[in-house]
Scaffold this motif. Structure first.
Motif, short mmCIF file in Angstrom:
data_model
loop_
_atom_site.label_atom_id
_atom_site.label_comp_id
_atom_site.label_asym_id
_atom_site.label_seq_id
_atom_site.Cartn_x
_atom_site.Cartn_y
_atom_site.Cartn_z
N GLU A 91 48.05 -13.21 4.16
CA GLU A 91 47.84 -13.33 5.61
C GLU A 91 47.48 -14.77 5.99
O GLU A 91 47.95 -15.29 7.00
N LYS A 92 46.62 -15.40 5.19
CA LYS A 92 46.22 -16.79 5.47
C LYS A 92 47.45 -17.69 5.40
O LYS A 92 47.60 -18.61 6.22
N GLN A 93 48.30 -17.44 4.39
CA GLN A 93 49.51 -18.26 4.27
C GLN A 93 50.38 -18.11 5.51
O GLN A 93 50.89 -19.09 6.04
N LEU A 94 50.54 -16.84 5.99
CA LEU A 94 51.34 -16.60 7.19
C LEU A 94 50.74 -17.33 8.39
O LEU A 94 51.46 -17.95 9.18
N GLU A 95 49.37 -17.22 8.51
CA GLU A 95 48.70 -17.91 9.61
C GLU A 95 48.96 -19.41 9.54
O GLU A 95 49.25 -20.05 10.56
N ARG A 96 48.84 -19.99 8.35
CA ARG A 96 49.08 -21.43 8.18
C ARG A 96 50.51 -21.79 8.57
O ARG A 96 50.73 -22.80 9.23
N GLN A 97 51.45 -20.93 8.14
CA GLN A 97 52.85 -21.20 8.47
C GLN A 97 53.06 -21.17 9.98
O GLN A 97 53.74 -22.03 10.54
N LEU A 98 52.47 -20.17 10.66
CA LEU A 98 52.60 -20.07 12.12
C LEU A 98 51.97 -21.28 12.79
O LEU A 98 52.56 -21.87 13.72
N LEU A 99 50.76 -21.66 12.33
CA LEU A 99 50.11 -22.84 12.91
C LEU A 99 50.95 -24.08 12.67
O LEU A 99 51.08 -24.94 13.57
N GLN A 100 51.51 -24.19 11.48
CA GLN A 100 52.37 -25.33 11.16
C GLN A 100 53.58 -25.36 12.08
O GLN A 100 53.94 -26.42 12.61
N GLN A 101 54.19 -24.18 12.30
CA GLN A 101 55.36 -24.10 13.19
C GLN A 101 54.97 -24.52 14.61
O GLN A 101 55.68 -25.30 15.25
N GLU A 102 53.81 -23.98 15.10
CA GLU A 102 53.36 -24.34 16.45
C GLU A 102 53.12 -25.84 16.55
O GLU A 102 53.53 -26.49 17.53
#
Length: 115
Positions: A91-102
């Motif tokens: 979940e943290k990885q997904l959050e990081r990926q989303l934040l990175q995309q944003e």
């Protein structure tokens, strides 16, 4: 008078021998009784020890069973915890990926606005 004394001494000797024989007999009987009592005590102690050993064995078996159950529970908890940690990590990885995309999108749109 000396014959009378000899007779008297012989009678006293016979009495003393009788008493000695009676005492010896009584002492042997008492020793036999004491020995028998000791044997009974030993038997009772042996029975108690056997019973304790039996109950100790039962307790040891029970403790071993409890240990096995605890080990199983511990293994299950460990497995669950590892799975939960892996899930949280994912979940943290997904959050990081989303934040990175944003952030990337914001950076891209900011550059577009500058140009």
């Amino acid at each position: 008078s000396s014959r009378a004394e000899v007779t008297e001494v012989r009678q006293l000797n016979r009495l003393l021998e009788q008493e000695h024989a009676e005492l010896k007999t009584r002492t042997v009987a008492e020793l036999a009784e004491a020995h028998h009592e000791k044997q009974l005590e030993r038997q009772l102690l042996q029975q108690e020890r056997d019973e304790l050993t039996t109950s100790s064995r039962a307790e040891v078996t029970e403790v071993r069973q409890l240990n096995r159950l605890l080990e199983q529970e511990h293994a299950e908890l460990k497995t669950r915890t590892v799975a939960e940690l892996a899930e949280a990590h994912h979940e943290k990885q997904l959050e990081r990926q989303l934040l990175q995309q944003e952030r990337d999108e914001l950076t891209t749109s900011s550059r577009a606005e500058v140009t």
